[in-house]
Design a protein around this motif. Structure first.
Motif, PDB file in Angstrom:
ATOM      1  N   GLN A  10       0.867  -1.212   0.015  1.00 35.13           N
ATOM      2  CA  GLN A  10       0.144  -0.086  -0.047  1.00 35.13           C
ATOM      3  C   GLN A  10       0.891   1.356   0.054  1.00 35.13           C
ATOM      4  OE1 GLN A  10      -2.578  -1.121   3.271  1.00 35.13           O
ATOM      5  NE2 GLN A  10      -4.167  -0.161   2.135  1.00 35.13           N
ATOM      6  N   VAL A  11       2.007   1.368   0.827  1.00 40.16           N
ATOM      7  CA  VAL A  11       2.889   2.486   0.694  1.00 40.16           C
ATOM      8  C   VAL A  11       3.670   2.676  -0.475  1.00 40.16           C
ATOM      9  CG1 VAL A  11       4.836   3.488   1.931  1.00 40.16           C
ATOM     10  CG2 VAL A  11       3.278   2.191   3.277  1.00 40.16           C
ATOM     11  N   GLU A  12       3.967   1.476  -1.020  1.00 41.80           N
ATOM     12  CA  GLU A  12       4.687   1.497  -2.187  1.00 41.80           C
ATOM     13  C   GLU A  12       3.853   2.122  -3.485  1.00 41.80           C
ATOM     14  OE1 GLU A  12       7.901  -1.236  -4.599  1.00 41.80           O
ATOM     15  OE2 GLU A  12       5.916  -2.017  -4.294  1.00 41.80           O
ATOM     16  N   ALA A  13       2.694   1.943  -3.325  1.00 42.27           N
ATOM     17  CA  ALA A  13       1.712   1.951  -4.609  1.00 42.27           C
ATOM     18  C   ALA A  13       1.522   3.868  -4.300  1.00 42.27           C
ATOM     19  CB  ALA A  13       0.331   1.537  -4.280  1.00 42.27           C
ATOM     20  N   ASN A  14       1.803   4.570  -3.265  1.00 45.57           N
ATOM     21  CA  ASN A  14       1.492   6.018  -3.114  1.00 45.57           C
ATOM     22  C   ASN A  14       2.944   6.690  -2.969  1.00 45.57           C
ATOM     23  OD1 ASN A  14      -1.395   6.625  -2.548  1.00 45.57           O
ATOM     24  ND2 ASN A  14      -0.813   4.762  -1.437  1.00 45.57           N
ATOM     25  N   LEU A  15       4.024   6.007  -3.448  1.00 47.31           N
ATOM     26  CA  LEU A  15       5.340   6.763  -3.224  1.00 47.31           C
ATOM     27  C   LEU A  15       5.699   7.187  -4.602  1.00 47.31           C
ATOM     28  CD1 LEU A  15       7.696   4.339  -1.217  1.00 47.31           C
ATOM     29  CD2 LEU A  15       6.286   6.238  -0.375  1.00 47.31           C
ATOM     30  N   SER A  16       6.421   8.493  -4.606  1.00 49.35           N
ATOM     31  CA  SER A  16       7.095   8.843  -6.021  1.00 49.35           C
ATOM     32  C   SER A  16       7.993   7.851  -6.448  1.00 49.35           C
ATOM     33  CB  SER A  16       7.768  10.125  -5.613  1.00 49.35           C
ATOM     34  OG  SER A  16       8.984  10.051  -4.774  1.00 49.35           O
ATOM     35  N   GLU A  17       8.646   7.883  -7.418  1.00 48.80           N
ATOM     36  CA  GLU A  17       9.468   7.161  -8.144  1.00 48.80           C
ATOM     37  C   GLU A  17      11.097   7.199  -7.382  1.00 48.80           C
ATOM     38  OE1 GLU A  17       9.500   7.429 -12.520  1.00 48.80           O
ATOM     39  OE2 GLU A  17       7.721   6.490 -12.584  1.00 48.80           O
ATOM     40  N   SER A  18      11.221   8.377  -6.769  1.00 49.99           N
ATOM     41  CA  SER A  18      12.367   8.449  -6.207  1.00 49.99           C
ATOM     42  C   SER A  18      12.570   8.331  -4.817  1.00 49.99           C
ATOM     43  CB  SER A  18      12.949   9.943  -6.342  1.00 49.99           C
ATOM     44  OG  SER A  18      11.827  11.007  -5.920  1.00 49.99           O
ATOM     45  N   ALA A  19      11.317   7.852  -4.298  1.00 50.69           N
ATOM     46  CA  ALA A  19      11.188   7.829  -2.909  1.00 50.69           C
ATOM     47  C   ALA A  19      11.790   6.266  -2.425  1.00 50.69           C
ATOM     48  CB  ALA A  19       9.914   7.546  -2.144  1.00 50.69           C
ATOM     49  N   TRP A  20      12.368   6.033  -1.298  1.00 51.09           N
ATOM     50  CA  TRP A  20      13.066   4.749  -0.545  1.00 51.09           C
ATOM     51  C   TRP A  20      11.941   4.486   0.560  1.00 51.09           C
ATOM     52  CZ3 TRP A  20      17.139   3.698  -3.455  1.00 51.09           C
ATOM     53  CH2 TRP A  20      17.744   4.877  -3.839  1.00 51.09           C
ATOM     54  N   LEU A  21      11.969   3.183   0.594  1.00 51.80           N
ATOM     55  CA  LEU A  21      11.169   2.359   1.607  1.00 51.80           C
ATOM     56  C   LEU A  21      11.833   1.485   2.471  1.00 51.80           C
ATOM     57  CD1 LEU A  21       8.162   1.842   2.247  1.00 51.80           C
ATOM     58  CD2 LEU A  21       8.004   0.067   0.391  1.00 51.80           C
ATOM     59  N   ALA A  22      11.518   1.417   3.771  1.00 53.80           N
ATOM     60  CA  ALA A  22      12.252   0.630   4.703  1.00 53.80           C
ATOM     61  C   ALA A  22      11.205  -0.004   5.725  1.00 53.80           C
ATOM     62  CB  ALA A  22      13.322   1.446   5.487  1.00 53.80           C
ATOM     63  N   THR A  23      11.553  -1.074   5.963  1.00 51.20           N
ATOM     64  CA  THR A  23      10.792  -1.949   7.246  1.00 51.20           C
ATOM     65  C   THR A  23      11.521  -1.881   8.357  1.00 51.20           C
ATOM     66  OG1 THR A  23       9.691  -4.077   8.067  1.00 51.20           O
ATOM     67  CG2 THR A  23      11.597  -4.088   6.405  1.00 51.20           C
ATOM     68  N   ASN A  24      10.718  -1.582   9.545  1.00 54.26           N
ATOM     69  CA  ASN A  24      11.124  -1.814  10.980  1.00 54.26           C
ATOM     70  C   ASN A  24      11.185  -3.023  11.576  1.00 54.26           C
ATOM     71  OD1 ASN A  24      12.528  -0.770  13.520  1.00 54.26           O
ATOM     72  ND2 ASN A  24      10.322  -0.865  14.297  1.00 54.26           N
TER      73      ASN A  24
END
Length: 288
Positions: free
Chosen positions: A109-123
């Protein structure tokens, strides 16, 4: 961390989940200069998250860690119910409970709302970063950032690098961790990483010692604090983390690494009775 690593933080950071860990992560980036957006599941959870983070900010002000007033720092915080509010964030950190299906759906869900240049991490404290990455469209923009509870007091962040994590993201994680005033350790993805694997192994053995009547919880903890200079004993730490959380991690590690991580029956019994540690008022110690 190399002495040459310069600390910086993203201008806009998102955190999915405003519980104890998520609120702590939000607080760490707020006091380091980021604008932070926290997304929660419902209005009640959102209100609790806002109150939790502002309480941490107030404590930082009281202790002189930051200057100004609460309103000034709270201006840089927004709490929302909409994943679309992550669209302008440079980094989003997922901090939902350690449940595989929930982690996967939340990250998607988060990835679907991110810009192409954004980074994603899991805690995550134990779940496979490579396994989670396999469920994403851009695994090269994904890694683990394992924070420790309580985040405001902890000095450590464990950076977990997946097989597809980009070199650029590896470099950025070092800068971000330095930017929030913490020290990174970098590990390759493996069950339990470094911290959870070692910490849970010690905690499980301490629980077995209580179960077998070797010594009291207090004496076992004192042995590690006074004899080995641990800041707290493994049973007190288990109470802080939560017996239910550690049970879940132990079961996962048992499935991946074998019976040496099998949870003691005492641990299962305590969780069944609702003796989860500090958050429930009773664990190996009484907090009532």
């Amino acid at each position: 961390m190399s002495e040459e690593t310069k600390g910086t933080v993203p201008a806009k950071v998102g955190v999915l989940g405003g519980g104890r860990m998520g609120a702590g992560i939000a607080h760490a980036f707020l006091i380091s200069g980021s604008n932070v957006t926290v997304v929660e599941a419902n209005p009640q959870a959102a209100a609790s998250a806002k109150e939790r983070i502002e309480s941490d900010l107030a404590k930082s002000l009281e202790r002189g860690k930051i200057d100004g007033n609460l309103d000034k720092w709270a201006e840089n915080l927004s709490v929302s119910l909409n994943h679309s509010d992550f669209s302008e964030c440079e980094l989003v950190i997922e901090a939902v409970p350690e449940i595989w299906d929930l982690k996967v759906s939340s990250l998607q869900q988060v990835e679907a709302n991110l810009s192409e240049s954004a980074w994603l991490a899991t805690n995550t404290s134990s779940l496979s970063v490579d396994g989670l990455a396999a469920e994403l469209k851009h695994p090269e923009r994904f890694c683990g950032l394992h924070f420790f509870n309580p985040v405001p007091a902890s000095k450590l962040v464990e950076i977990v690098i997946g097989q597809q994590t980009s070199d650029e993201l590896q470099k950025l994680t070092l800068e971000w961790v330095a930017g929030i005033g913490k020290t990174p350790v970098t590990v390759n993805d493996a069950p339990g990483f470094a911290s959870s694997r070692l910490g849970v192994a010690l905690g499980l053995e301490a629980i077995r010692m209580v179960e077998e009547g070797v010594a009291s919880a207090e004496d076992i903890d004192n042995a590690m604090v006074l004899g080995y200079k641990h800041p707290m004993g493994p049973l007190a730490l288990t109470d802080i983390v939560g017996l239910d959380v550690r049970l879940g991690i132990a079961e996962y590690l048992e499935s991946k690494l074998g019976p040496r991580f099998a949870p003691p029956q005492l641990m299962r019994d305590m969780v069944e009775r609702g003796e989860l540690g500090k958050k429930s008022g009773k664990g190996f110690y009484d907090y009532s």
